[in-house]
Scaffold this motif. Sequence first.
Motif, PDB file in Angstrom:
ATOM      1  N   SER A 145       5.785  -2.277  -5.754  1.00  0.00           N
ATOM      2  CA  SER A 145       6.803  -1.232  -5.266  1.00  0.00           C
ATOM      3  C   SER A 145       7.040  -0.082  -5.995  1.00  0.00           C
ATOM      4  CB  SER A 145       8.159  -1.859  -4.461  1.00  0.00           C
ATOM      5  OG  SER A 145       7.962  -2.855  -3.610  1.00  0.00           O
ATOM      6  N   LEU A 146       6.443   0.958  -5.928  1.00  0.00           N
ATOM      7  CA  LEU A 146       7.029   2.105  -6.922  1.00  0.00           C
ATOM      8  C   LEU A 146       8.088   3.002  -6.485  1.00  0.00           C
ATOM      9  CD1 LEU A 146       3.089   3.224  -7.427  1.00  0.00           C
ATOM     10  CD2 LEU A 146       4.544   1.538  -8.885  1.00  0.00           C
ATOM     11  N   THR A 147       9.018   3.091  -7.505  1.00  0.00           N
ATOM     12  CA  THR A 147      10.169   3.756  -6.892  1.00  0.00           C
ATOM     13  C   THR A 147      10.363   4.954  -7.835  1.00  0.00           C
ATOM     14  OG1 THR A 147      11.581   1.901  -6.388  1.00  0.00           O
ATOM     15  CG2 THR A 147      12.810   3.658  -6.904  1.00  0.00           C
ATOM     16  N   ASN A 148      10.522   6.059  -7.520  1.00  0.00           N
ATOM     17  CA  ASN A 148      10.762   7.513  -8.168  1.00  0.00           C
ATOM     18  C   ASN A 148      12.025   7.178  -9.145  1.00  0.00           C
ATOM     19  OD1 ASN A 148      11.192   9.888  -9.177  1.00  0.00           O
ATOM     20  ND2 ASN A 148      10.769  11.053  -7.264  1.00  0.00           N
ATOM     21  N   ALA A 149      11.940   7.308 -10.529  1.00  0.00           N
ATOM     22  CA  ALA A 149      13.202   7.092 -11.481  1.00  0.00           C
ATOM     23  C   ALA A 149      13.495   8.585 -11.847  1.00  0.00           C
ATOM     24  CB  ALA A 149      12.587   6.342 -12.508  1.00  0.00           C
ATOM     25  N   THR A 150      12.978   9.774 -11.306  1.00  0.00           N
ATOM     26  CA  THR A 150      13.403  10.975 -11.548  1.00  0.00           C
ATOM     27  C   THR A 150      14.137  11.846 -10.684  1.00  0.00           C
ATOM     28  OG1 THR A 150      11.505  12.273 -10.867  1.00  0.00           O
ATOM     29  CG2 THR A 150      11.126  11.011 -12.662  1.00  0.00           C
ATOM     30  N   PRO A 151      14.743  12.901 -10.967  1.00  0.00           N
ATOM     31  CA  PRO A 151      15.403  13.665 -10.070  1.00  0.00           C
ATOM     32  C   PRO A 151      14.504  14.547  -9.140  1.00  0.00           C
ATOM     33  CG  PRO A 151      15.892  14.675 -12.173  1.00  0.00           C
ATOM     34  CD  PRO A 151      15.030  13.440 -12.270  1.00  0.00           C
ATOM     35  N   ASP A 152      13.500  14.631  -9.328  1.00  0.00           N
ATOM     36  CA  ASP A 152      12.339  15.252  -8.548  1.00  0.00           C
ATOM     37  C   ASP A 152      11.560  14.616  -8.115  1.00  0.00           C
ATOM     38  OD1 ASP A 152      13.724  17.981  -9.540  1.00  0.00           O
ATOM     39  OD2 ASP A 152      12.847  17.389 -11.485  1.00  0.00           O
ATOM     40  N   PRO A 153      10.812  15.095  -6.918  1.00  0.00           N
ATOM     41  CA  PRO A 153       9.589  14.471  -6.341  1.00  0.00           C
ATOM     42  C   PRO A 153       8.609  14.216  -7.335  1.00  0.00           C
ATOM     43  CG  PRO A 153      10.263  16.201  -4.972  1.00  0.00           C
ATOM     44  CD  PRO A 153      10.727  16.409  -6.275  1.00  0.00           C
ATOM     45  N   VAL A 154       8.171  12.850  -7.272  1.00  0.00           N
ATOM     46  CA  VAL A 154       6.899  12.603  -7.898  1.00  0.00           C
ATOM     47  C   VAL A 154       5.812  12.382  -7.079  1.00  0.00           C
ATOM     48  CG1 VAL A 154       5.876  10.443  -9.361  1.00  0.00           C
ATOM     49  CG2 VAL A 154       8.185  11.318  -9.770  1.00  0.00           C
ATOM     50  N   THR A 155       4.497  12.879  -7.509  1.00  0.00           N
ATOM     51  CA  THR A 155       3.253  12.881  -6.497  1.00  0.00           C
ATOM     52  C   THR A 155       2.395  12.171  -7.353  1.00  0.00           C
ATOM     53  OG1 THR A 155       2.421  14.981  -7.633  1.00  0.00           O
ATOM     54  CG2 THR A 155       3.884  15.056  -5.926  1.00  0.00           C
ATOM     55  N   ILE A 156       1.317  11.339  -6.677  1.00  0.00           N
ATOM     56  CA  ILE A 156       0.231  10.605  -7.051  1.00  0.00           C
ATOM     57  C   ILE A 156      -0.897  11.182  -6.430  1.00  0.00           C
ATOM     58  CG2 ILE A 156      -0.813   8.291  -6.957  1.00  0.00           C
ATOM     59  CD1 ILE A 156       1.915   6.821  -7.032  1.00  0.00           C
ATOM     60  N   GLY A 157      -1.895  11.309  -7.665  1.00  0.00           N
ATOM     61  CA  GLY A 157      -3.019  11.937  -7.031  1.00  0.00           C
ATOM     62  C   GLY A 157      -4.398  11.127  -7.596  1.00  0.00           C
ATOM     63  N   SER A 158      -5.420  11.751  -7.296  1.00  0.00           N
ATOM     64  CA  SER A 158      -6.767  10.909  -7.662  1.00  0.00           C
ATOM     65  C   SER A 158      -7.708  11.943  -7.874  1.00  0.00           C
ATOM     66  CB  SER A 158      -7.255   9.949  -6.586  1.00  0.00           C
ATOM     67  OG  SER A 158      -7.803  10.829  -5.483  1.00  0.00           O
ATOM     68  N   PRO A 159      -8.833  11.680  -8.490  1.00  0.00           N
ATOM     69  CA  PRO A 159      -9.942  12.643  -8.760  1.00  0.00           C
ATOM     70  C   PRO A 159     -10.262  13.288  -7.524  1.00  0.00           C
ATOM     71  CG  PRO A 159     -10.368  10.697 -10.243  1.00  0.00           C
ATOM     72  CD  PRO A 159      -9.017  10.503  -9.495  1.00  0.00           C
ATOM     73  N   ALA A 160     -10.216  12.500  -6.273  1.00  0.00           N
ATOM     74  CA  ALA A 160     -10.647  13.301  -5.044  1.00  0.00           C
ATOM     75  C   ALA A 160      -9.705  14.339  -4.679  1.00  0.00           C
ATOM     76  CB  ALA A 160     -10.750  12.174  -4.074  1.00  0.00           C
ATOM     77  N   THR A 161      -8.416  14.032  -4.922  1.00  0.00           N
ATOM     78  CA  THR A 161      -7.671  15.037  -4.458  1.00  0.00           C
ATOM     79  C   THR A 161      -7.394  16.384  -5.517  1.00  0.00           C
ATOM     80  OG1 THR A 161      -5.604  14.126  -5.647  1.00  0.00           O
ATOM     81  CG2 THR A 161      -5.771  13.690  -3.212  1.00  0.00           C
ATOM     82  N   ASN A 162      -7.959  15.983  -6.707  1.00  0.00           N
ATOM     83  CA  ASN A 162      -8.280  17.077  -7.791  1.00  0.00           C
ATOM     84  C   ASN A 162      -9.718  17.566  -7.879  1.00  0.00           C
ATOM     85  OD1 ASN A 162      -5.650  16.641  -8.602  1.00  0.00           O
ATOM     86  ND2 ASN A 162      -6.374  14.995 -10.076  1.00  0.00           N
ATOM     87  N   GLY A 163     -10.254  17.515  -6.828  1.00  0.00           N
ATOM     88  CA  GLY A 163     -11.627  17.959  -6.562  1.00  0.00           C
ATOM     89  C   GLY A 163     -12.977  17.290  -6.731  1.00  0.00           C
ATOM     90  N   ARG A 164     -12.736  15.850  -6.829  1.00  0.00           N
ATOM     91  CA  ARG A 164     -14.172  15.233  -7.058  1.00  0.00           C
ATOM     92  C   ARG A 164     -14.384  14.213  -5.762  1.00  0.00           C
ATOM     93  NH1 ARG A 164     -15.195  10.355 -11.491  1.00  0.00           N
ATOM     94  NH2 ARG A 164     -17.303  10.054 -10.910  1.00  0.00           N
ATOM     95  N   PRO A 165     -15.224  14.776  -4.780  1.00  0.00           N
ATOM     96  CA  PRO A 165     -15.555  13.799  -3.617  1.00  0.00           C
ATOM     97  C   PRO A 165     -15.789  12.492  -3.864  1.00  0.00           C
ATOM     98  CG  PRO A 165     -16.310  15.945  -3.622  1.00  0.00           C
ATOM     99  CD  PRO A 165     -15.943  15.684  -4.874  1.00  0.00           C
TER     100      PRO A 165
END
Length: 283
Positions: A145-165
């Motif tokens: 269970s991953l809980t955002n510990a910051t006052p702003d949205p935290v986003t999780i990405g991958s090489p796929a979302t960064n342009g590597r199919p």
Amino acid sequence: MAQAPDAPVVLRVAGRPVGRYLTRPELPARLSPRPCLHPVTTLAGTVVTELSPADHTHHLGVGVAVPDVEGHNFWGGRTYVRDQGPTELDNHGAQRHVGFPLRDSDGFVEELRWVAAGAELLRERRTVAATGLTGTAWALDFTFSLTNATPDPVTIGSPATNGRPGAAYGGFFWRARKEDRAPDVFTGDAEGEAGVHGGRADWLALTGTDWTLVFAGATDATRRDPWFVRTGEYPGVGSSLASAERLVIAPGDTAVRRVVTVVADGRLGRDEAATLVRKAVTQ
């Protein structure tokens, strides 16, 4: 003698050791240090994980690894940069063991902090349990269970979302045993790396010389995540948190995933794999 509060946990099934959980592996920052399970074995004692293998030194047994949390690398190794490719960056984070609210021979609950550049991004509660299924198979139940510990949205990405199919790795990940022959992989209706990678299936099996791993998403959210599968280059299976788009966790919100894995001696077929994983998920 009392056990140190952050000492490794040895998981047992019917008295037999089947997994060792390392809370503070001594690793360089480039490998994104994090707690992990290794070795994990079948009931007969066959090791079905690898820790820092030569082909990918940042692969650490069984655990949670994410290549992009707000631009910080919690996977280890190089970072995929859009229009540039895999790049060495000084952006590695670490998962820090805080403590065990509960620990026993058949499982534990762990608190962790995900820290990068001196700041805490995520807090995690991890629950792991080992349960016997048959005389030749047991199940590893792994929830994070991953809980955002910051006052702003935290986003999780991958090489796929960064342009590597095709490279949507990040989340639960199991680096399996590498043998002379690549393992076979199949689901209920598909087989082979090309046939199962990137697809969604209730369960997925990886079979080696004399062992089988059967993975299953145990919640609706987990089942919606595609499988990340490698057999040719190396043997590894993961459940992708960010396949087509970044996963957004609002301040104070929590993302939860649960994967149950059957660890069996021998090479299971489809029917046996399906029966065992169904039993593991519902028991």
